[in-house]
Motif scaffolding. Structure first.
Motif, PDB file in Angstrom:
ATOM      1  N   THR A   1      -3.617  -2.319  -1.582  1.00  0.00           N
ATOM      2  CA  THR A   1      -3.849  -0.951  -2.049  1.00  0.00           C
ATOM      3  C   THR A   1      -3.102  -0.640  -3.336  1.00  0.00           C
ATOM      4  O   THR A   1      -3.707  -0.285  -4.356  1.00  0.00           O
ATOM      5  CB  THR A   1      -3.447   0.051  -0.957  1.00  0.00           C
ATOM      6  OG1 THR A   1      -4.270  -0.168   0.194  1.00  0.00           O
ATOM      7  CG2 THR A   1      -3.635   1.479  -1.443  1.00  0.00           C
TER       8      THR A   1
ATOM      9  N   VAL B   1      -9.117   6.348  -9.122  1.00  0.00           N
ATOM     10  CA  VAL B   1      -9.095   4.948  -8.674  1.00  0.00           C
ATOM     11  C   VAL B   1      -8.674   4.863  -7.211  1.00  0.00           C
ATOM     12  O   VAL B   1      -9.225   4.078  -6.427  1.00  0.00           O
ATOM     13  CB  VAL B   1      -8.157   4.124  -9.571  1.00  0.00           C
ATOM     14  CG1 VAL B   1      -7.995   2.705  -9.021  1.00  0.00           C
ATOM     15  CG2 VAL B   1      -8.687   4.077 -10.991  1.00  0.00           C
TER      16      VAL B   1
ATOM     17  N   LEU C   1     -12.356   0.262   0.609  1.00  0.00           N
ATOM     18  CA  LEU C   1     -11.582  -0.421   1.642  1.00  0.00           C
ATOM     19  C   LEU C   1     -12.031   0.002   3.033  1.00  0.00           C
ATOM     20  O   LEU C   1     -12.134  -0.836   3.948  1.00  0.00           O
ATOM     21  CB  LEU C   1     -10.098  -0.126   1.449  1.00  0.00           C
ATOM     22  CG  LEU C   1      -9.134  -0.826   2.419  1.00  0.00           C
ATOM     23  CD1 LEU C   1      -9.214  -2.337   2.256  1.00  0.00           C
ATOM     24  CD2 LEU C   1      -7.712  -0.337   2.195  1.00  0.00           C
TER      25      LEU C   1
ATOM     26  N   PRO D   1      -3.774  -3.147  -6.634  1.00  0.00           N
ATOM     27  CA  PRO D   1      -5.096  -2.965  -7.269  1.00  0.00           C
ATOM     28  C   PRO D   1      -5.256  -1.615  -7.947  1.00  0.00           C
ATOM     29  O   PRO D   1      -5.805  -1.531  -9.051  1.00  0.00           O
ATOM     30  CB  PRO D   1      -6.062  -3.124  -6.088  1.00  0.00           C
ATOM     31  CG  PRO D   1      -5.346  -3.957  -5.109  1.00  0.00           C
ATOM     32  CD  PRO D   1      -3.918  -3.552  -5.221  1.00  0.00           C
ATOM     33  N   VAL D   2      -4.777  -0.542  -7.294  1.00  0.00           N
ATOM     34  CA  VAL D   2      -4.890   0.783  -7.908  1.00  0.00           C
ATOM     35  C   VAL D   2      -4.083   0.844  -9.197  1.00  0.00           C
ATOM     36  O   VAL D   2      -4.550   1.358 -10.237  1.00  0.00           O
ATOM     37  CB  VAL D   2      -4.419   1.866  -6.913  1.00  0.00           C
ATOM     38  CG1 VAL D   2      -4.303   3.220  -7.604  1.00  0.00           C
ATOM     39  CG2 VAL D   2      -5.382   1.960  -5.735  1.00  0.00           C
TER      40      VAL D   2
ATOM     41  N   HIS E   1     -11.013   3.337  -4.332  1.00  0.00           N
ATOM     42  CA  HIS E   1     -10.469   2.178  -3.619  1.00  0.00           C
ATOM     43  C   HIS E   1     -10.398   2.444  -2.120  1.00  0.00           C
ATOM     44  O   HIS E   1     -10.708   1.565  -1.297  1.00  0.00           O
ATOM     45  CB  HIS E   1      -9.084   1.841  -4.167  1.00  0.00           C
ATOM     46  CG  HIS E   1      -8.394   0.744  -3.414  1.00  0.00           C
ATOM     47  ND1 HIS E   1      -7.550   1.004  -2.355  1.00  0.00           N
ATOM     48  CD2 HIS E   1      -8.431  -0.610  -3.546  1.00  0.00           C
ATOM     49  CE1 HIS E   1      -7.095  -0.136  -1.882  1.00  0.00           C
ATOM     50  NE2 HIS E   1      -7.605  -1.119  -2.581  1.00  0.00           N
TER      51      HIS E   1
ATOM     52  N   THR F   1      -3.697   3.872   3.496  1.00  0.00           N
ATOM     53  CA  THR F   1      -4.307   4.034   2.185  1.00  0.00           C
ATOM     54  C   THR F   1      -4.829   5.450   1.984  1.00  0.00           C
ATOM     55  O   THR F   1      -4.629   6.068   0.925  1.00  0.00           O
ATOM     56  CB  THR F   1      -5.456   3.026   2.012  1.00  0.00           C
ATOM     57  OG1 THR F   1      -4.941   1.691   2.162  1.00  0.00           O
ATOM     58  CG2 THR F   1      -6.093   3.161   0.644  1.00  0.00           C
TER      59      THR F   1
END
Length: 336
Positions: free
Chosen positions: A161, A179, A187, A164-165, A183, A266
């Motif tokens: 999490t 984002v 996910l 990548p963000v 995401h 997340t």
């Protein structure tokens, strides 16, 4: 004039106790949701329960009519004993006598359901020693499992999490909030596909009596740790590779639980949900914050003065001894 003053005072009162009002609405909404669920479940399931009761009464009456030598009290005692054994996971049916509930793989599956608080209830300890050990095992094991899952989820969340963000935010210049939302949705979609839809299709093939809806229902009930126990895999007659199947289900439950917690973490890190949650929290008073800051400053100041005093003492120990000026002057005239 009076109306405007009254209105402004009401607005100030509401704003001052906004958290309490929101919390009261939250409690009211939760109670209404409970009542709504009870009404829906009762209206949907009660007719089916009534039909099942009528069918059982007809079957029982037909059986007694066909076997006149058997009295109803004896049949009641027999059925009561069978139902009692069934509650402990032991079936009186001939096609179910071949599977044991407490071999190693079944015990491993039971231990995983206990530690994850899923608790299907299809298998329970029979002896007093087993019940006592289950209590001690759960008291130690459930906090241990929470610690284990927290550590695993924290590490997985960093790689799945946060990085990548942060990468898309820094590399491509997208808004971090946008984002994070995209995401989280992706996910969640991947997790539902990999741990709900695909396993449901697999269970519908491996379990003879399950359709896709029942398999999906089992996946959701299990990974949400509800664990009603009405559907338990690997309990069918002549189940192929039953031991390996049970171990695979145990791994699926643990991995699925981790995946669910990662998705929840997340979503909980989204800025919008954080703001929404804060509406129902108790806000700290400014006086309490100032007291905490003053205590922190006093502790910091005292630690700094202690460190300075210690450094001075160390310097005194390292320096060569020099006699005081008064003693030096006293020794001077005496020598002359």
């Amino acid at each position: 004039m009076l109306q405007s003053l009254a209105g402004s005072s009401c607005v100030r009162l509401v704003e001052r106790h906004r958290s309490a009002w929101c919390f009261g609405l939250l409690v009211l909404g939760y109670l209404l949701y409970l009542v709504f669920g009870a009404v829906v479940f009762s209206s949907v399931e009660l007719p089916y329960e009534d039909l099942l009761r009528q069918e059982l009464r007809k079957l029982k009456r037909r059986f007694l009519d066909e076997h006149e030598c058997l009295s109803e009290p004896r049949l009641e005692r027999f059925l009561g004993r069978v139902l009692e054994a069934s509650n402990y996971g032991v079936s009186a049916l001939s096609n179910a006598s071949g599977s044991w509930n407490w071999d190693f793989t079944s015990a491993l599956f039971f231990a995983s359901t206990v530690l994850s608080t899923t608790g299907y209830g299809h298998t329970v300890p029979l002896s007093d020693g087993g019940k006592a050990f289950c209590i001690v095992y759960s008291v130690i094991g459930i906090p241990f499992t929470l610690l284990f899952l927290t550590a695993v989820v924290q590490r997985v969340t960093i790689h799945v999490t946060r990085r990548p963000v942060l990468y898309f935010h820094i590399r491509w210049g997208f808004s971090k909030q946008l984002v994070a939302i995209v995401h989280a949705v992706l996910l969640g979609f991947v997790t539902v596909s990999c741990f709900f839809f695909i396993p449901a299709a697999v269970f519908s093939v491996l379990e003879d009596d399950w359709n896709f809806l029942e398999s999906f229902y089992f996946c959701f009930i299990s990974l949400s740790t509800i664990g009603l126990g009405d559907y338990v895999p690997g309990e069918g007659y002549n189940q192929k590779f039953r031991e390996l199947y049970k171990i695979g289900i145990t791994c699926y439950l643990l991995l699925g639980l981790v995946a669910m917690l990662v998705v929840l973490e997340t979503f909980c890190e989204l800025h919008e949900l954080k703001k929404f949650r804060k509406m129902f929290y108790v806000k700290k008073d400014k006086d309490e914050d100032q007291v905490h800051i003053m205590e922190h400053d006093q502790l910091s100041f005292s630690s700094i003065t202690d460190q300075a005093a210690g450094m001075k003492e160390d310097q005194k120990q390292d320096e060569p001894f020099v006699p005081p000026a008064s003693s030096a002057l006293a020794d001077g005239p005496a020598s002359h």
